[in-house]
Structures are given as structure tokens and as C-alpha cells.
Design a protein around this motif. Structure first.
Motif, PDB file in Angstrom:
ATOM      1  N   ILE A  75       0.840  -1.208   0.000  1.00 32.17           N
ATOM      2  CA  ILE A  75       0.000   0.000   0.000  1.00 32.17           C
ATOM      3  C   ILE A  75       0.865   1.245   0.000  1.00 32.17           C
ATOM      4  CG2 ILE A  75      -1.639   1.328   1.399  1.00 32.17           C
ATOM      5  CD1 ILE A  75      -2.880  -1.362   2.227  1.00 32.17           C
ATOM      6  N   GLY A  76       1.956   1.231   0.781  1.00 32.01           N
ATOM      7  CA  GLY A  76       2.870   2.363   0.803  1.00 32.01           C
ATOM      8  C   GLY A  76       3.510   2.616  -0.554  1.00 32.01           C
ATOM      9  N   MET A  77       3.871   1.546  -1.260  1.00 32.34           N
ATOM     10  CA  MET A  77       4.462   1.708  -2.592  1.00 32.34           C
ATOM     11  C   MET A  77       3.448   2.260  -3.584  1.00 32.34           C
ATOM     12  SD  MET A  77       7.619   1.145  -2.452  1.00 32.34           S
ATOM     13  CE  MET A  77       7.961   1.145  -4.188  1.00 32.34           C
ATOM     14  N   LEU A  78       2.207   1.786  -3.506  1.00 35.68           N
ATOM     15  CA  LEU A  78       1.173   2.332  -4.396  1.00 35.68           C
ATOM     16  C   LEU A  78       0.947   3.817  -4.125  1.00 35.68           C
ATOM     17  CD1 LEU A  78      -1.493  -0.526  -4.445  1.00 35.68           C
ATOM     18  CD2 LEU A  78      -0.003   0.202  -6.309  1.00 35.68           C
ATOM     19  N   LEU A  79       0.899   4.187  -2.847  1.00 36.25           N
ATOM     20  CA  LEU A  79       0.728   5.600  -2.513  1.00 36.25           C
ATOM     21  C   LEU A  79       1.933   6.426  -2.959  1.00 36.25           C
ATOM     22  CD1 LEU A  79      -0.902   5.400   1.031  1.00 36.25           C
ATOM     23  CD2 LEU A  79      -1.969   6.177  -1.090  1.00 36.25           C
ATOM     24  N   LEU A  80       3.118   5.845  -2.899  1.00 38.89           N
ATOM     25  CA  LEU A  80       4.314   6.545  -3.385  1.00 38.89           C
ATOM     26  C   LEU A  80       4.219   6.800  -4.889  1.00 38.89           C
ATOM     27  CD1 LEU A  80       7.142   7.614  -2.615  1.00 38.89           C
ATOM     28  CD2 LEU A  80       8.008   5.363  -3.245  1.00 38.89           C
ATOM     29  N   PHE A  81       3.743   5.818  -5.640  1.00 36.64           N
ATOM     30  CA  PHE A  81       3.563   6.009  -7.083  1.00 36.64           C
ATOM     31  C   PHE A  81       2.487   7.057  -7.372  1.00 36.64           C
ATOM     32  CE2 PHE A  81       5.171   1.459  -7.627  1.00 36.64           C
ATOM     33  CZ  PHE A  81       6.482   1.894  -7.797  1.00 36.64           C
ATOM     34  N   VAL A  82       1.415   7.067  -6.577  1.00 35.46           N
ATOM     35  CA  VAL A  82       0.377   8.091  -6.734  1.00 35.46           C
ATOM     36  C   VAL A  82       0.961   9.469  -6.451  1.00 35.46           C
ATOM     37  CG1 VAL A  82      -1.781   8.968  -5.750  1.00 35.46           C
ATOM     38  CG2 VAL A  82      -1.549   6.543  -6.280  1.00 35.46           C
ATOM     39  N   LEU A  83       1.770   9.577  -5.391  1.00 38.71           N
ATOM     40  CA  LEU A  83       2.404  10.855  -5.057  1.00 38.71           C
ATOM     41  C   LEU A  83       3.320  11.321  -6.177  1.00 38.71           C
ATOM     42  CD1 LEU A  83       3.058  13.117  -3.014  1.00 38.71           C
ATOM     43  CD2 LEU A  83       4.827  11.620  -2.091  1.00 38.71           C
ATOM     44  N   LEU A  84       4.111  10.413  -6.731  1.00 38.79           N
ATOM     45  CA  LEU A  84       4.974  10.789  -7.852  1.00 38.79           C
ATOM     46  C   LEU A  84       4.156  11.258  -9.047  1.00 38.79           C
ATOM     47  CD1 LEU A  84       7.692   8.003  -7.739  1.00 38.79           C
ATOM     48  CD2 LEU A  84       8.003  10.432  -7.299  1.00 38.79           C
ATOM     49  N   GLY A  85       3.051  10.571  -9.332  1.00 43.15           N
ATOM     50  CA  GLY A  85       2.194  10.996 -10.445  1.00 43.15           C
ATOM     51  C   GLY A  85       1.594  12.370 -10.215  1.00 43.15           C
ATOM     52  N   VAL A  86       1.163  12.653  -8.999  1.00 43.30           N
ATOM     53  CA  VAL A  86       0.585  13.969  -8.687  1.00 43.30           C
ATOM     54  C   VAL A  86       1.639  15.061  -8.830  1.00 43.30           C
ATOM     55  CG1 VAL A  86      -0.376  15.356  -6.796  1.00 43.30           C
ATOM     56  CG2 VAL A  86      -1.257  13.069  -7.236  1.00 43.30           C
ATOM     57  N   VAL A  87       2.838  14.804  -8.304  1.00 45.61           N
ATOM     58  CA  VAL A  87       3.905  15.812  -8.381  1.00 45.61           C
ATOM     59  C   VAL A  87       4.323  16.047  -9.826  1.00 45.61           C
ATOM     60  CG1 VAL A  87       6.311  16.260  -7.773  1.00 45.61           C
ATOM     61  CG2 VAL A  87       4.734  15.429  -6.044  1.00 45.61           C
ATOM     62  N   TRP A  88       4.515  14.964 -10.579  1.00 50.02           N
ATOM     63  CA  TRP A  88       4.929  15.124 -11.972  1.00 50.02           C
ATOM     64  C   TRP A  88       3.862  15.833 -12.796  1.00 50.02           C
ATOM     65  CZ3 TRP A  88       7.030   9.486 -12.562  1.00 50.02           C
ATOM     66  CH2 TRP A  88       8.265   9.405 -11.931  1.00 50.02           C
ATOM     67  N   THR A  89       2.594  15.546 -12.546  1.00 45.31           N
ATOM     68  CA  THR A  89       1.517  16.217 -13.269  1.00 45.31           C
ATOM     69  C   THR A  89       1.499  17.710 -12.947  1.00 45.31           C
ATOM     70  OG1 THR A  89       0.218  14.183 -13.181  1.00 45.31           O
ATOM     71  CG2 THR A  89      -0.963  16.213 -13.686  1.00 45.31           C
ATOM     72  N   ARG A  90       1.654  18.057 -11.678  1.00 38.77           N
ATOM     73  CA  ARG A  90       1.655  19.468 -11.289  1.00 38.77           C
ATOM     74  C   ARG A  90       2.836  20.203 -11.918  1.00 38.77           C
ATOM     75  NH1 ARG A  90       4.537  22.119  -7.722  1.00 38.77           N
ATOM     76  NH2 ARG A  90       5.206  20.222  -6.656  1.00 38.77           N
ATOM     77  N   ARG A  91       4.005  19.576 -11.900  1.00 41.10           N
ATOM     78  CA  ARG A  91       5.189  20.232 -12.473  1.00 41.10           C
ATOM     79  C   ARG A  91       5.068  20.368 -13.982  1.00 41.10           C
ATOM     80  NH1 ARG A  91      10.484  18.298  -9.121  1.00 41.10           N
ATOM     81  NH2 ARG A  91       9.774  19.102  -7.118  1.00 41.10           N
ATOM     82  N   ALA A  92       4.468  19.386 -14.640  1.00 33.24           N
ATOM     83  CA  ALA A  92       4.277  19.483 -16.092  1.00 33.24           C
ATOM     84  C   ALA A  92       3.332  20.631 -16.430  1.00 33.24           C
ATOM     85  CB  ALA A  92       3.735  18.166 -16.636  1.00 33.24           C
ATOM     86  N   ARG A  93       2.270  20.795 -15.623  1.00 32.41           N
ATOM     87  CA  ARG A  93       1.351  21.913 -15.860  1.00 32.41           C
ATOM     88  C   ARG A  93       2.046  23.246 -15.632  1.00 32.41           C
ATOM     89  NH1 ARG A  93      -3.535  19.504 -12.491  1.00 32.41           N
ATOM     90  NH2 ARG A  93      -4.281  17.984 -14.005  1.00 32.41           N
ATOM     91  N   GLU A  94       2.862  23.325 -14.570  1.00 34.54           N
ATOM     92  CA  GLU A  94       3.587  24.575 -14.307  1.00 34.54           C
ATOM     93  C   GLU A  94       4.564  24.896 -15.425  1.00 34.54           C
ATOM     94  OE1 GLU A  94       5.448  24.094 -10.539  1.00 34.54           O
ATOM     95  OE2 GLU A  94       3.588  24.396  -9.410  1.00 34.54           O
ATOM     96  N   ASN A  95       5.236  23.874 -15.962  1.00 35.15           N
ATOM     97  CA  ASN A  95       6.180  24.109 -17.051  1.00 35.15           C
ATOM     98  C   ASN A  95       5.454  24.533 -18.325  1.00 35.15           C
ATOM     99  OD1 ASN A  95       8.440  23.569 -15.545  1.00 35.15           O
ATOM    100  ND2 ASN A  95       8.478  21.393 -16.105  1.00 35.15           N
ATOM    101  N   ARG A  96       4.278  23.969 -18.588  1.00 31.09           N
ATOM    102  CA  ARG A  96       3.519  24.372 -19.764  1.00 31.09           C
ATOM    103  C   ARG A  96       3.057  25.813 -19.676  1.00 31.09           C
ATOM    104  NH1 ARG A  96      -0.736  20.393 -19.665  1.00 31.09           N
ATOM    105  NH2 ARG A  96       0.596  18.696 -19.030  1.00 31.09           N
ATOM    106  N   THR A  97       2.618  26.233 -18.487  1.00 32.43           N
ATOM    107  CA  THR A  97       2.119  27.591 -18.346  1.00 32.43           C
ATOM    108  C   THR A  97       3.239  28.628 -18.283  1.00 32.43           C
ATOM    109  OG1 THR A  97       2.031  27.365 -15.944  1.00 32.43           O
ATOM    110  CG2 THR A  97       0.032  26.842 -17.183  1.00 32.43           C
TER     111      THR A  97
END
Length: 99
Positions: A75-97
Motif C-alpha cells: 500500500i505504501g508503494m502504491l501511494l508513493l507512485f500516486v504521489l509521484l504521479g501527482v507531483v509530476w503532473t503538477r510540475r508538467a502543468r507549471e512548465n507548460r504555463t
């Protein structure tokens, strides 16, 4: 989505722009740390129990202590992957804008 909060530093005097912290990212990070930390503590307790009293495996609370790492680490590993996906998505949006 949760509102981002600003860092306490003043952006006027900072070399870099102030970093935003998302509440969702913070909660996910604490959940990952708590679950993996609890799993490690239970794992260490299991090793100590096997060294000190190997006959106590069937008595309570040891079945629960043995089960926490079995379910907590995946469960911790799945949550870690979710956290990485959230962070990468936010950073990609910031870089696009920003471009």
C-alpha cells in the motif's frame, strides 16, 4: 483540488521563486511515511519476537503485527507512485504555463 499554500519566505529577497505546497501532496507524503514507518517498526518487532520468544507467534497481537508489513509495504508503494504521479503532473502543468 486543494488550494496551494505559499512558503514563508519572501519572494522579493529569495533567489528562487517561492515554492507552492499542495495539501494533497503533503497528505500523501505523510501517509507514505507513516505506513512505511509503521511497517518497518512491525518488521523489527517481528524479528525481535522471533529471537526472544519464538513460541509467541500464535498469541495476540503477533498475527496483527505480522500482517501489517505484508499489507503496509505494498500500500505504501502504491501511494508513493500516486504521489509521484501527482507531483509530476503538477510540475508538467507549471512548465507548460511558464513557457
Amino acid at each position: 483540488m486543494a488550494k496551494p499554500t505559499r512558503s514563508t519566505g519572501t519572494p522579493r529577497y529569495a533567489a528562487e521563486s517561492s515554492v507552492t505546497f499542495n495539501r494533497t501532496e503533503r497528505v500523501l507524503a505523510f501517509m507514505v511515511g507513516g505506513i512505511i514507518g509503521l511497517g518497518l517498526l512491525c518488521f523489527i518487532a517481528t524479528i525481535v519476537m522471533w529471537l526472544v520468544a519464538p513460541d509467541a507467534r500464535a498469541s495476540m497481537p503477533w498475527p496483527v503485527v505480522l500482517a501489517i508489513p505484508l499489507y503496509g509495504f505494498p500500500i505504501g508503494m502504491l501511494l508513493l507512485f500516486v504521489l509521484l504521479g501527482v507531483v509530476w503532473t503538477r510540475r508538467a502543468r507549471e512548465n507548460r504555463t511558464s513557457h
